[in-house]
Write an enzyme that holds these catalytic residues in place. Sequence first.
Site, PDB file in Angstrom:
ATOM      1  N   SER A  53       0.859  -1.197   0.000  1.00 41.99           N
ATOM      2  CA  SER A  53       0.000   0.000   0.000  1.00 41.99           C
ATOM      3  C   SER A  53       0.888   1.237   0.000  1.00 41.99           C
ATOM      4  CB  SER A  53      -0.859   0.004   1.265  1.00 41.99           C
ATOM      5  OG  SER A  53      -1.501   1.252   1.420  1.00 41.99           O
ATOM      6  N   TYR A 100      -2.982  -1.256  10.414  1.00 42.14           N
ATOM      7  CA  TYR A 100      -3.005  -1.514   8.963  1.00 42.14           C
ATOM      8  C   TYR A 100      -1.721  -0.965   8.313  1.00 42.14           C
ATOM      9  CZ  TYR A 100      -4.331  -1.301   4.049  1.00 42.14           C
ATOM     10  OH  TYR A 100      -4.345  -1.460   2.672  1.00 42.14           O
TER      11      TYR A 100
END
Length: 347
Positions: free
Chosen positions: A234, A247
Amino acid sequence: MHWAPQSAQKVLRSEATALIASLGKESHWTQALHTLAELRVTGPKPDAVLLGAAVAACGRGKAWQHALELLDETQRLSLPDLCLWRMCAQSPPFDMASAVPLVTGGGSGIGLGLAEEFLKLGATKVLISSRREEVLKAAAEKHAGKIHYLVSDAGKEQDRAALLKWVESDHPDCNVLVNNAGIQRRVAPATDEAPWSERAAEIEINFAGPVHLCALFTPHLLKQKQAMLANVSSGLAFVPFTAGPVYGATKAALHSYTLALRYSLEQTSLRVVEIVPPAVKSNLGGSHDFGEECDVFCAAVMERVAAGELEVGFGFSESGRLADRVTNQQAMVGISKQMNVQTYAAA
Ligand SMILES: NC(=O)c1ccc[n+]([C@@H]2O[C@H](COP(=O)([O-])OP(=O)(O)OC[C@H]3O[C@@H](n4cnc5c(N)ncnc54)[C@H](OP(=O)(O)O)[C@@H]3O)[C@@H](O)[C@H]2O)c1
Protein backbone atom coordinates in the site's frame (compact mmCIF):
# COMPACT_ATOMS: atom_id res chain seq x y z
CA MET A 1 26.49 34.08 -12.20
CA HIS A 2 29.24 32.98 -14.62
CA TRP A 3 30.36 29.39 -15.27
CA ALA A 4 33.83 28.56 -16.64
CA PRO A 5 34.50 26.29 -19.67
CA GLN A 6 34.22 22.49 -19.77
CA SER A 7 37.78 21.79 -18.55
CA ALA A 8 37.00 23.28 -15.14
CA GLN A 9 33.77 21.32 -14.75
CA LYS A 10 34.72 19.34 -11.66
CA VAL A 11 35.66 22.35 -9.57
CA LEU A 12 32.77 24.41 -10.80
CA ARG A 13 30.24 21.72 -10.04
CA SER A 14 31.45 21.57 -6.47
CA GLU A 15 31.27 25.38 -6.26
CA ALA A 16 27.74 25.31 -7.62
CA THR A 17 26.82 22.56 -5.17
CA ALA A 18 28.18 24.62 -2.27
CA LEU A 19 26.26 27.67 -3.46
CA ILE A 20 22.97 25.76 -3.77
CA ALA A 21 23.53 24.11 -0.39
CA SER A 22 24.15 27.44 1.31
CA LEU A 23 21.03 28.94 -0.31
CA GLY A 24 19.12 25.94 0.96
CA LYS A 25 20.42 26.41 4.51
CA GLU A 26 19.12 29.97 4.43
CA SER A 27 15.75 28.68 3.14
CA HIS A 28 16.18 30.47 -0.22
CA TRP A 29 14.84 27.52 -2.20
CA THR A 30 13.57 29.67 -5.11
CA GLN A 31 17.06 31.14 -5.53
CA ALA A 32 18.53 27.66 -5.31
CA LEU A 33 16.23 26.53 -8.13
CA HIS A 34 17.08 29.65 -10.13
CA THR A 35 20.81 28.89 -9.76
CA LEU A 36 20.18 25.30 -10.85
CA ALA A 37 18.24 26.51 -13.91
CA GLU A 38 21.08 28.86 -14.84
CA LEU A 39 23.60 26.09 -14.37
CA ARG A 40 21.69 23.84 -16.76
CA VAL A 41 22.16 26.41 -19.54
CA THR A 42 25.68 27.62 -18.96
CA GLY A 43 27.45 25.30 -16.55
CA PRO A 44 28.44 21.62 -16.13
CA LYS A 45 25.76 18.95 -16.08
CA PRO A 46 24.29 18.61 -12.56
CA ASP A 47 25.24 15.38 -10.82
CA ALA A 48 23.40 13.54 -8.00
CA VAL A 49 25.23 15.46 -5.27
CA LEU A 50 24.30 18.82 -6.77
CA LEU A 51 20.71 17.73 -7.34
CA GLY A 52 20.64 16.43 -3.77
CA ALA A 53 21.57 19.92 -2.52
CA ALA A 54 18.70 21.37 -4.56
CA VAL A 55 16.33 18.69 -3.18
CA ALA A 56 17.38 19.62 0.36
CA ALA A 57 16.78 23.33 -0.39
CA CYS A 58 13.28 22.55 -1.68
CA GLY A 59 12.65 20.33 1.34
CA ARG A 60 13.54 23.16 3.73
CA GLY A 61 11.12 25.41 1.84
CA LYS A 62 8.44 22.65 1.91
CA ALA A 63 8.37 22.86 -1.91
CA TRP A 64 7.59 19.14 -2.11
CA GLN A 65 6.56 19.00 -5.77
CA HIS A 66 9.88 20.50 -6.87
CA ALA A 67 11.73 18.20 -4.49
CA LEU A 68 10.01 15.11 -5.94
CA GLU A 69 10.70 16.17 -9.52
CA LEU A 70 14.38 16.59 -8.71
CA LEU A 71 14.45 13.23 -6.91
CA ASP A 72 13.00 11.65 -10.03
CA GLU A 73 15.73 13.27 -12.12
CA THR A 74 18.36 12.04 -9.67
CA GLN A 75 17.21 8.47 -10.16
CA ARG A 76 17.60 8.72 -13.91
CA LEU A 77 21.33 9.46 -13.58
CA SER A 78 23.59 6.48 -14.21
CA LEU A 79 25.53 6.54 -10.99
CA PRO A 80 26.86 3.33 -9.45
CA ASP A 81 24.78 3.39 -6.25
CA LEU A 82 21.64 4.31 -8.16
CA CYS A 83 22.38 1.60 -10.73
CA LEU A 84 22.26 -0.93 -7.93
CA TRP A 85 18.67 -0.32 -6.95
CA ARG A 86 17.61 0.00 -10.59
CA MET A 87 19.10 -3.42 -11.22
CA CYS A 88 17.12 -4.79 -8.31
CA ALA A 89 13.92 -3.11 -9.44
CA GLN A 90 13.79 -4.37 -13.04
CA SER A 91 13.71 -7.82 -14.62
CA PRO A 92 13.10 -9.05 -18.18
CA PRO A 93 9.46 -9.08 -19.32
CA PHE A 94 7.32 -11.83 -17.77
CA ASP A 95 5.77 -14.23 -20.29
CA MET A 96 2.12 -13.71 -19.43
CA ALA A 97 0.91 -16.37 -21.87
CA SER A 98 2.49 -19.00 -19.65
CA ALA A 99 1.55 -17.37 -16.35
CA VAL A 100 -0.66 -19.45 -14.05
CA PRO A 101 -1.31 -17.13 -11.10
CA LEU A 102 -2.92 -17.81 -7.76
CA VAL A 103 -4.45 -14.59 -6.42
CA THR A 104 -5.52 -14.59 -2.77
CA GLY A 105 -8.60 -12.45 -2.15
CA GLY A 106 -9.11 -12.87 -5.91
CA GLY A 107 -12.91 -12.99 -5.97
CA SER A 108 -13.50 -9.26 -5.63
CA GLY A 109 -11.88 -5.82 -5.52
CA ILE A 110 -8.26 -5.38 -6.57
CA GLY A 111 -7.68 -9.16 -6.45
CA LEU A 112 -10.32 -9.85 -9.08
CA GLY A 113 -9.05 -6.87 -11.10
CA LEU A 114 -5.52 -8.33 -11.10
CA ALA A 115 -6.84 -11.82 -11.94
CA GLU A 116 -8.74 -10.43 -14.93
CA GLU A 117 -5.68 -8.50 -16.11
CA PHE A 118 -3.66 -11.74 -16.13
CA LEU A 119 -6.32 -13.16 -18.48
CA LYS A 120 -6.28 -10.06 -20.70
CA LEU A 121 -2.49 -10.25 -20.93
CA GLY A 122 -2.58 -13.83 -22.20
CA ALA A 123 -2.89 -16.21 -19.24
CA THR A 124 -5.31 -19.04 -19.92
CA LYS A 125 -5.80 -20.20 -16.33
CA VAL A 126 -6.09 -18.18 -13.13
CA LEU A 127 -6.54 -19.53 -9.59
CA ILE A 128 -8.29 -17.49 -6.91
CA SER A 129 -9.01 -17.99 -3.21
CA SER A 130 -10.83 -16.21 -0.39
CA ARG A 131 -13.29 -16.90 2.44
CA ARG A 132 -16.64 -16.38 0.64
CA GLU A 133 -17.53 -19.18 -1.76
CA GLU A 134 -20.37 -17.27 -3.45
CA VAL A 135 -17.98 -14.49 -4.52
CA LEU A 136 -15.41 -16.95 -5.84
CA LYS A 137 -18.09 -18.94 -7.65
CA ALA A 138 -19.44 -15.80 -9.36
CA ALA A 139 -15.95 -14.91 -10.62
CA ALA A 140 -15.39 -18.47 -11.88
CA GLU A 141 -18.75 -18.43 -13.69
CA LYS A 142 -17.97 -15.06 -15.27
CA HIS A 143 -14.77 -16.57 -16.75
CA ALA A 144 -15.95 -20.13 -17.23
CA GLY A 145 -13.14 -22.64 -17.60
CA LYS A 146 -10.46 -20.03 -17.01
CA ILE A 147 -10.86 -19.21 -13.31
CA HIS A 148 -10.62 -21.97 -10.69
CA TYR A 149 -11.08 -21.40 -6.98
CA LEU A 150 -10.58 -22.76 -3.50
CA VAL A 151 -12.27 -21.42 -0.36
CA SER A 152 -9.36 -20.52 1.88
CA ASP A 153 -8.79 -18.10 4.75
CA ALA A 154 -5.39 -16.42 4.38
CA GLY A 155 -5.53 -15.65 8.10
CA LYS A 156 -5.49 -19.37 9.06
CA GLU A 157 -2.29 -21.38 9.09
CA GLN A 158 -3.96 -24.68 8.15
CA ASP A 159 -5.82 -23.04 5.22
CA ARG A 160 -2.55 -21.66 3.89
CA ALA A 161 -0.97 -25.11 3.98
CA ALA A 162 -4.07 -26.55 2.26
CA LEU A 163 -3.75 -23.92 -0.48
CA LEU A 164 -0.28 -25.18 -1.36
CA LYS A 165 -1.49 -28.80 -1.31
CA TRP A 166 -4.34 -27.88 -3.73
CA VAL A 167 -1.88 -26.19 -6.08
CA GLU A 168 0.60 -29.07 -5.95
CA SER A 169 -2.05 -31.71 -6.61
CA ASP A 170 -4.48 -29.94 -9.00
CA HIS A 171 -2.48 -27.08 -10.53
CA PRO A 172 1.24 -27.91 -10.44
CA ASP A 173 1.80 -25.46 -13.32
CA CYS A 174 1.00 -22.53 -10.99
CA ASN A 175 4.00 -20.20 -11.30
CA VAL A 176 2.77 -16.94 -9.71
CA LEU A 177 1.53 -16.22 -6.20
CA VAL A 178 -0.17 -12.86 -5.63
CA ASN A 179 -0.60 -12.13 -1.92
CA ASN A 180 -3.50 -9.71 -2.24
CA ALA A 181 -5.96 -10.68 0.53
CA GLY A 182 -6.18 -7.91 3.09
CA ILE A 183 -8.43 -6.15 5.59
CA GLN A 184 -8.39 -2.67 7.04
CA ARG A 185 -9.74 -1.45 10.40
CA ARG A 186 -10.17 2.31 10.55
CA VAL A 187 -10.14 3.33 14.20
CA ALA A 188 -9.40 6.16 16.62
CA PRO A 189 -6.51 4.53 18.51
CA ALA A 190 -7.08 6.41 21.77
CA THR A 191 -10.64 5.12 22.11
CA ASP A 192 -10.36 1.78 20.32
CA GLU A 193 -11.65 -0.77 22.82
CA ALA A 194 -12.04 -3.67 20.40
CA PRO A 195 -10.65 -7.01 21.62
CA TRP A 196 -7.08 -7.89 20.77
CA SER A 197 -8.34 -10.55 18.37
CA GLU A 198 -9.37 -7.81 15.91
CA ARG A 199 -5.90 -6.29 15.74
CA ALA A 200 -4.38 -9.77 15.68
CA ALA A 201 -6.55 -10.69 12.68
CA GLU A 202 -5.31 -7.64 10.78
CA ILE A 203 -1.70 -8.60 11.49
CA GLU A 204 -2.36 -12.26 10.60
CA ILE A 205 -4.15 -11.57 7.29
CA ASN A 206 -2.08 -8.61 6.07
CA PHE A 207 1.40 -9.65 7.18
CA ALA A 208 1.78 -13.11 8.75
CA GLY A 209 -0.33 -14.68 5.98
CA PRO A 210 1.77 -13.35 3.07
CA VAL A 211 5.02 -14.22 4.87
CA HIS A 212 3.82 -17.79 5.50
CA LEU A 213 2.50 -18.21 1.94
CA CYS A 214 5.77 -16.88 0.48
CA ALA A 215 7.67 -19.43 2.58
CA LEU A 216 5.30 -22.27 1.64
CA PHE A 217 5.25 -21.50 -2.08
CA THR A 218 8.92 -20.60 -2.64
CA PRO A 219 10.17 -24.23 -3.12
CA HIS A 220 7.29 -24.91 -5.55
CA LEU A 221 7.90 -21.69 -7.49
CA LEU A 222 11.65 -22.27 -7.68
CA LYS A 223 10.93 -25.43 -9.71
CA GLN A 224 9.19 -23.37 -12.44
CA LYS A 225 10.97 -22.02 -15.51
CA GLN A 226 9.81 -18.48 -14.69
CA ALA A 227 8.02 -17.56 -11.50
CA MET A 228 6.78 -14.63 -9.49
CA LEU A 229 5.87 -13.79 -5.91
CA ALA A 230 3.83 -10.57 -5.86
CA ASN A 231 2.88 -8.89 -2.60
CA VAL A 232 0.19 -6.21 -2.57
CA SER A 233 1.29 -3.59 -0.04
CA SER A 234 0.00 0.00 0.00
CA GLY A 235 1.05 3.63 -0.39
CA LEU A 236 0.44 3.60 3.38
CA ALA A 237 3.56 1.44 3.74
CA PHE A 238 5.54 4.65 3.24
CA VAL A 239 3.65 7.08 5.52
CA PRO A 240 2.10 6.63 8.98
CA PHE A 241 -1.66 5.98 8.70
CA THR A 242 -3.24 7.67 11.71
CA ALA A 243 -6.73 6.33 10.95
CA GLY A 244 -5.45 2.76 10.89
CA PRO A 245 -2.06 2.46 12.60
CA VAL A 246 -2.01 -1.34 12.64
CA TYR A 247 -3.00 -1.51 8.96
CA GLY A 248 -0.23 0.93 7.97
CA ALA A 249 2.32 -0.96 10.04
CA THR A 250 1.40 -4.32 8.46
CA LYS A 251 1.92 -2.81 5.02
CA ALA A 252 5.24 -1.19 5.99
CA ALA A 253 6.34 -4.59 7.32
CA LEU A 254 5.22 -6.31 4.11
CA HIS A 255 7.19 -3.77 2.07
CA SER A 256 10.34 -4.38 4.10
CA TYR A 257 9.91 -8.16 3.90
CA THR A 258 9.34 -8.01 0.14
CA LEU A 259 12.52 -6.00 -0.41
CA ALA A 260 14.59 -8.44 1.64
CA LEU A 261 13.12 -11.38 -0.25
CA ARG A 262 13.82 -9.72 -3.60
CA TYR A 263 17.48 -9.14 -2.84
CA SER A 264 18.01 -12.64 -1.46
CA LEU A 265 16.32 -14.32 -4.46
CA GLU A 266 17.61 -12.00 -7.18
CA GLN A 267 19.90 -14.65 -8.73
CA THR A 268 17.09 -17.18 -9.11
CA SER A 269 14.25 -17.59 -11.61
CA LEU A 270 11.79 -16.38 -8.96
CA ARG A 271 11.20 -12.64 -9.17
CA VAL A 272 9.73 -10.82 -6.18
CA VAL A 273 7.31 -8.05 -7.05
CA GLU A 274 5.55 -5.44 -4.93
CA ILE A 275 2.32 -3.85 -6.09
CA VAL A 276 1.75 -0.60 -4.20
CA PRO A 277 -1.86 0.61 -4.55
CA PRO A 278 -2.85 4.17 -3.70
CA ALA A 279 -6.48 4.74 -2.61
CA VAL A 280 -8.53 2.54 -4.96
CA LYS A 281 -12.33 2.16 -5.03
CA SER A 282 -13.18 -1.22 -3.44
CA ASN A 283 -14.78 -2.68 -0.31
CA LEU A 284 -11.67 -2.30 1.83
CA GLY A 285 -12.61 -1.40 5.40
CA GLY A 286 -16.28 -2.06 4.64
CA SER A 287 -16.46 0.56 1.89
CA HIS A 288 -13.87 2.50 -0.02
CA ASP A 289 -15.75 4.58 -2.55
CA PHE A 290 -12.98 7.12 -3.08
CA GLY A 291 -9.70 6.93 -5.00
CA GLU A 292 -8.68 5.48 -8.35
CA GLU A 293 -10.99 3.34 -10.45
CA CYS A 294 -10.09 -0.27 -9.71
CA ASP A 295 -9.92 -1.43 -13.36
CA VAL A 296 -7.76 1.56 -14.38
CA PHE A 297 -5.35 0.89 -11.51
CA CYS A 298 -5.13 -2.86 -12.19
CA ALA A 299 -4.55 -2.41 -15.94
CA ALA A 300 -1.81 0.16 -15.36
CA VAL A 301 0.14 -1.84 -12.78
CA MET A 302 -0.18 -5.19 -14.56
CA GLU A 303 1.18 -3.74 -17.79
CA ARG A 304 4.29 -2.66 -15.88
CA VAL A 305 4.59 -5.96 -14.00
CA ALA A 306 4.42 -7.79 -17.35
CA ALA A 307 7.15 -5.50 -18.68
CA GLY A 308 9.43 -6.61 -15.83
CA GLU A 309 9.11 -3.87 -13.21
CA LEU A 310 9.47 -5.19 -9.70
CA GLU A 311 7.95 -2.41 -7.61
CA VAL A 312 4.95 -0.65 -9.08
CA GLY A 313 2.83 2.14 -7.65
CA PHE A 314 0.22 4.42 -9.14
CA GLY A 315 -0.57 8.08 -8.50
CA PHE A 316 0.43 9.14 -4.97
CA SER A 317 1.81 5.72 -4.10
CA GLU A 318 4.21 5.98 -7.07
CA SER A 319 5.66 9.32 -5.94
CA GLY A 320 5.74 8.13 -2.32
CA ARG A 321 7.68 4.98 -3.07
CA LEU A 322 10.14 6.86 -5.32
CA ALA A 323 10.87 9.45 -2.66
CA ASP A 324 11.36 6.71 -0.09
CA ARG A 325 13.57 4.81 -2.48
CA VAL A 326 16.08 7.61 -2.90
CA THR A 327 16.26 8.71 0.70
CA ASN A 328 16.28 5.37 2.51
CA GLN A 329 16.63 2.41 0.25
CA GLN A 330 19.90 3.45 -1.33
CA ALA A 331 21.45 3.42 2.12
CA MET A 332 19.69 0.18 3.01
CA VAL A 333 20.96 -1.67 -0.06
CA GLY A 334 24.49 -0.47 0.60
CA ILE A 335 24.40 -1.63 4.21
CA SER A 336 22.78 -4.97 3.33
CA LYS A 337 25.51 -5.74 0.81
CA GLN A 338 28.18 -5.16 3.45
CA MET A 339 26.53 -7.52 5.91
CA ASN A 340 27.05 -10.73 3.98
CA VAL A 341 23.34 -11.14 3.25
CA GLN A 342 22.30 -14.69 2.38
CA THR A 343 21.60 -14.92 -1.33
CA TYR A 344 20.57 -17.89 -3.40
CA ALA A 345 22.37 -19.14 -6.48
CA ALA A 346 20.73 -19.22 -9.89
CA ALA A 347 18.60 -22.32 -10.52
N1 LIG B 1 -8.49 -0.20 -1.95
C1 LIG B 1 -7.46 0.51 -1.56
O1 LIG B 1 -7.55 1.75 -1.49
C2 LIG B 1 -6.16 -0.15 -1.22
C3 LIG B 1 -5.04 0.68 -1.06
C4 LIG B 1 -3.84 0.09 -0.74
C5 LIG B 1 -3.73 -1.28 -0.61
N2 LIG B 1 -4.83 -2.06 -0.78
C6 LIG B 1 -4.67 -3.51 -0.61
O2 LIG B 1 -5.19 -4.20 -1.72
C7 LIG B 1 -5.58 -5.51 -1.32
C8 LIG B 1 -6.98 -5.79 -1.83
O3 LIG B 1 -7.88 -4.91 -1.18
P1 LIG B 1 -9.19 -4.32 -1.86
O4 LIG B 1 -9.06 -2.87 -1.89
O5 LIG B 1 -9.49 -5.05 -3.10
O6 LIG B 1 -10.25 -4.65 -0.71
P2 LIG B 1 -11.62 -5.48 -0.76
O7 LIG B 1 -12.50 -4.97 -1.83
O8 LIG B 1 -12.12 -5.46 0.65
O9 LIG B 1 -11.15 -6.96 -1.14
C9 LIG B 1 -10.42 -7.72 -0.23
C10 LIG B 1 -10.36 -9.14 -0.75
O10 LIG B 1 -9.58 -9.88 0.16
C11 LIG B 1 -10.32 -11.05 0.56
N3 LIG B 1 -9.97 -11.36 1.92
C12 LIG B 1 -10.09 -10.61 3.03
N4 LIG B 1 -9.70 -11.29 4.10
C13 LIG B 1 -9.33 -12.51 3.67
C14 LIG B 1 -8.84 -13.68 4.30
N5 LIG B 1 -8.68 -13.75 5.62
N6 LIG B 1 -8.54 -14.73 3.54
C15 LIG B 1 -8.72 -14.71 2.20
N7 LIG B 1 -9.19 -13.64 1.55
C16 LIG B 1 -9.50 -12.57 2.29
C17 LIG B 1 -11.79 -10.68 0.40
O11 LIG B 1 -12.59 -11.83 0.13
P3 LIG B 1 -13.40 -12.62 1.28
O12 LIG B 1 -14.14 -11.62 2.07
O13 LIG B 1 -14.27 -13.55 0.49
O14 LIG B 1 -12.41 -13.37 2.08
C18 LIG B 1 -11.73 -9.78 -0.84
O15 LIG B 1 -11.79 -10.56 -2.00
C19 LIG B 1 -5.47 -5.55 0.20
O16 LIG B 1 -4.27 -6.18 0.58
C20 LIG B 1 -5.43 -4.08 0.57
O17 LIG B 1 -4.77 -3.86 1.79
C21 LIG B 1 -6.04 -1.53 -1.10
